[in-house]
Design an enzyme around this catalytic site. Structure first.
Site, short mmCIF file in Angstrom:
data_model
loop_
_atom_site.label_atom_id
_atom_site.label_comp_id
_atom_site.label_asym_id
_atom_site.label_seq_id
_atom_site.Cartn_x
_atom_site.Cartn_y
_atom_site.Cartn_z
N ARG A 119 70.93 68.23 66.66
CA ARG A 119 71.66 66.73 67.18
C ARG A 119 71.06 66.57 68.64
NH1 ARG A 119 75.03 71.68 66.40
NH2 ARG A 119 76.07 71.45 64.15
N LYS A 141 68.00 51.93 70.75
CA LYS A 141 68.33 52.11 69.26
C LYS A 141 67.32 52.31 67.91
CE LYS A 141 70.60 47.58 68.81
NZ LYS A 141 70.69 46.48 68.45
N GLU A 183 58.01 37.12 70.12
CA GLU A 183 59.65 37.72 71.00
C GLU A 183 58.96 37.79 72.59
OE1 GLU A 183 61.71 39.56 70.24
OE2 GLU A 183 61.49 40.20 67.69
N LYS A 225 63.91 43.22 79.26
CA LYS A 225 64.84 43.86 78.28
C LYS A 225 65.24 45.26 78.61
CE LYS A 225 65.53 46.54 73.92
NZ LYS A 225 64.67 46.26 72.66
N GLU A 235 75.92 47.09 72.93
CA GLU A 235 75.59 45.51 72.76
C GLU A 235 76.68 44.99 72.71
OE1 GLU A 235 72.48 44.93 69.25
OE2 GLU A 235 73.63 42.41 68.67
N ARG A 239 73.74 41.89 76.01
CA ARG A 239 72.32 42.38 74.91
C ARG A 239 72.14 41.75 74.09
NH1 ARG A 239 70.38 48.43 73.58
NH2 ARG A 239 68.51 47.90 72.59
N ASN A 243 68.97 39.00 70.86
CA ASN A 243 69.26 38.20 69.57
C ASN A 243 69.11 36.67 69.26
OD1 ASN A 243 70.22 40.72 68.52
ND2 ASN A 243 72.03 39.40 68.66
N HIS A 246 67.60 35.54 66.06
CA HIS A 246 67.33 36.66 65.53
C HIS A 246 68.40 35.83 64.13
CE1 HIS A 246 64.53 38.55 67.72
NE2 HIS A 246 64.89 39.37 67.29
N HIS A 250 65.92 36.98 61.17
CA HIS A 250 66.40 37.33 59.74
C HIS A 250 67.15 37.75 58.85
CE1 HIS A 250 67.74 40.90 63.10
NE2 HIS A 250 66.55 40.66 63.01
N HIS A 263 57.65 40.43 61.72
CA HIS A 263 59.29 40.35 62.04
C HIS A 263 59.19 39.10 63.30
CE1 HIS A 263 63.38 40.99 64.36
NE2 HIS A 263 61.88 40.77 65.70
N1 LIG Z 1 64.76 49.82 67.71
C1 LIG Z 1 64.55 48.54 68.24
O1 LIG Z 1 65.04 47.84 69.47
C2 LIG Z 1 63.71 47.92 67.70
C3 LIG Z 1 63.89 46.43 68.30
C4 LIG Z 1 62.73 45.48 67.48
C5 LIG Z 1 61.86 45.82 66.17
N2 LIG Z 1 62.23 46.62 65.48
C6 LIG Z 1 61.41 47.58 64.45
O2 LIG Z 1 60.09 47.87 64.62
C7 LIG Z 1 59.54 46.88 63.28
C8 LIG Z 1 58.30 46.56 63.59
O3 LIG Z 1 57.30 46.69 64.33
P1 LIG Z 1 55.85 46.72 64.16
O4 LIG Z 1 55.95 45.13 64.44
O5 LIG Z 1 54.95 47.27 65.67
O6 LIG Z 1 55.51 47.02 62.98
P2 LIG Z 1 55.12 48.28 62.74
O7 LIG Z 1 55.30 49.57 63.33
O8 LIG Z 1 54.36 48.20 60.62
O9 LIG Z 1 53.14 48.10 62.91
C9 LIG Z 1 52.78 47.31 62.31
C10 LIG Z 1 50.97 47.61 61.67
O10 LIG Z 1 50.52 48.16 63.00
C11 LIG Z 1 49.35 48.97 62.47
N3 LIG Z 1 48.84 49.48 64.25
C12 LIG Z 1 50.33 50.13 64.86
N4 LIG Z 1 49.69 49.93 66.45
C13 LIG Z 1 47.56 50.19 66.00
C14 LIG Z 1 47.09 49.43 67.05
N5 LIG Z 1 47.29 49.16 68.60
N6 LIG Z 1 45.40 49.07 66.04
C15 LIG Z 1 46.12 48.29 65.26
N7 LIG Z 1 46.83 49.13 64.78
C16 LIG Z 1 47.93 49.09 64.55
C17 LIG Z 1 50.74 50.17 61.84
O11 LIG Z 1 49.90 50.78 61.06
C18 LIG Z 1 51.44 48.63 61.09
O12 LIG Z 1 50.09 48.50 59.66
C19 LIG Z 1 60.52 46.80 62.66
O13 LIG Z 1 61.27 47.69 61.42
C20 LIG Z 1 61.89 46.11 63.42
O14 LIG Z 1 62.77 46.84 62.58
C21 LIG Z 1 62.63 47.90 66.41
ZN LIG Z 2 63.31 40.88 67.35
#
Ligand SMILES: NC(=O)c1ccc[n+]([C@@H]2O[C@H](COP(=O)([O-])OP(=O)(O)OC[C@H]3O[C@@H](n4cnc5c(N)ncnc54)[C@H](O)[C@@H]3O)[C@@H](O)[C@H]2O)c1
Ligand SMILES: [Zn+2]
Length: 361
Positions: A119, A141, A183, A225, A235, A239, A243, A246, A250, A263
């Protein structure tokens, strides 16, 4: 340089975001200072761990990490249960701290695994992509995708500490790095004109990942942020400004089944669409549209959109989580560093903005 320390307030308790070049090397000590230990389990992905795993020797874990696949396709409940399996096998208990090392996918899915194991056990985020450092690691999130939609399964689970080390971004592929920069531009538009100036004037050094250029971007973005999610964790209002770009971003991702865009790239388009919608509605100055259009164009070429149907993208907006009880809260920019929320945006407005991006009818 001492690390930058930013406080975030959350219902479950306050936490710090630490930003500093090479701060990973002192992660263990930072966790000790934050009272997070001694039982620690690192979770990462094979690719990230190959590149940076050796730097985690001082984190107090037994040097090895639980490795699970990352990437959007692995962001599902099966991968979460692999993390659960590893936690059970390691006899993790309520005192155990999980350390998520990776991009946004690892952060979201490991955060969700920590939120649901017993939990809820504590999680520390060590984001390794620019996008994760400036955005996903902060705010609590967590979650994974469902086969019928992105991020449909999840929960709020605030981290106990976030440690962002911009030096790990040196190994990030350029396209991933660029994805995070959109971003950063978003934060500039909604809250910090100085960030827009900084990106524009130091872009070559930023792309060269020079720490003096990158670290201030990360710190300033995290500050915004942190301020926003501290004021509105769930949100309910403020918050929503995060977006910006977005709604249509999206929709482009959904209309291309999350395969075409990183993204941030979709958000690059989404911001331009939000700005042109704002101009059409008379709330956004033309000059701001021009400025951001130039900046986004300057960052590099975005994937094509001319084969995407505006009607299909519109249907995706209708299914978006941001539509609350049938009302779309559309964030529009009013000036450099200012926004307003429009609740009377029509499908015609949205379609016109998407047509302007180059989508087909
Ligand atoms: N929780 C939130 O508030 C929030 C906000 C925005 C996005 N997200 C989520 O984040 C995700 C996207 O994240 P992302 O863009 O980091 O993508 P990702 O986690 O898929 O990473 C992108 C690629 O980079 C590689 N990588 C990571 N660090 C590296 C490094 N230092 N050197 C070389 N390669 C590296 C990873 O292995 C992957 O192949 C989405 O699923 C999205 O929904 C969440
Ligand atoms: Zn975003």
């Amino acid at each position: 340089m001492p690390p930058t320390r930013i406080g975030v307030t959350a219902a479950a308790g306050a936490y710090s975001v630490l930003i500093g070049d090479n701060i990973i090397d002192t992660l263990g000590r930072e966790m000790d200072d934050a009272g997070l230990g001694p039982r620690r389990i690192l979770v990462s992905s094979p690719g990230v761990w190959d590149l940076h795993g050796q730097r985690f020797r001082t984190a107090g874990a037994d040097r090895t990490a639980v490795l699970v696949a990352d990437g959007e396709r692995a962001k599902n409940l099966r991968t979460v249960s692999r993390v659960h399996d590893a936690l059970v096998k390691a006899n993790a208990d309520r005192s155990t701290v999980v350390i998520a090392v990776g991009g946004g996918v690892i952060g979201d899915l490991v955060g969700f695994a920590a939120a649901t194991y017993l939990r809820g056990i504590r999680v520390v985020h060590v984001p390794t992509t620019l996008l994760a450092q400036v955005d996903s690691a902060i705010g609590g999130k967590t979650g994974v995708n469902h086969s019928l939609g992105k991020n449909l399964i999840g929960s709020f689970h605030a981290p106990s500490l976030v440690v962002a080390d911009p030096t790990v971004l040196g190994t990030l592929p350029r396209r991933e790095f660029r994805s995070g920069l959109y971003e950063v531009i978003k934060y500039g538009v909604i809250a910090a004109p100085s960030l827009l100036d900084r990106v524009r004037t130091t872009l070559p050094a930023i792309f060269d990942r020079e720490p003096e250029a990158v670290s201030p971007l990360v710190a300033e973005s995290c500050r915004i942020k942190a301020r926003v999610v501290s004021a509105d964790e769930r949100e309910g209002g403020l918050r929503r400004i995060l977006n910006f770009g977005h709604t249509i971003g999206h929709a482009l991702e959904a209309a291309t089944k999350y395969k075409r865009f990183r993204h941030g790239e979709a958000i690059g388009y989404g911001m331009l669409a939000a700005l042109s919608l704002g101009v059409a509605r008379g709330v956004t100055p033309d000059s701001l549209y021009d400025e951001i259009h130039n900046l986004v164009t300057h960052l590099g070429r975005l994937p094509p959109v001319s084969d995407i149907s505006a009607n299909e993208a519109l249907a995706a907006i209708g299914r978006d989580k941001k539509v609350v009880a049938g009302t779309l809260h559309f964030v529009a920019a009013t000036k450099r560093g200012g926004t307003t929320t429009l609740t009377n945006v029509t499908p015609t407005d949205l379609k016109a903005a998407m047509r302007e991006l180059g989508l087909k009818a």
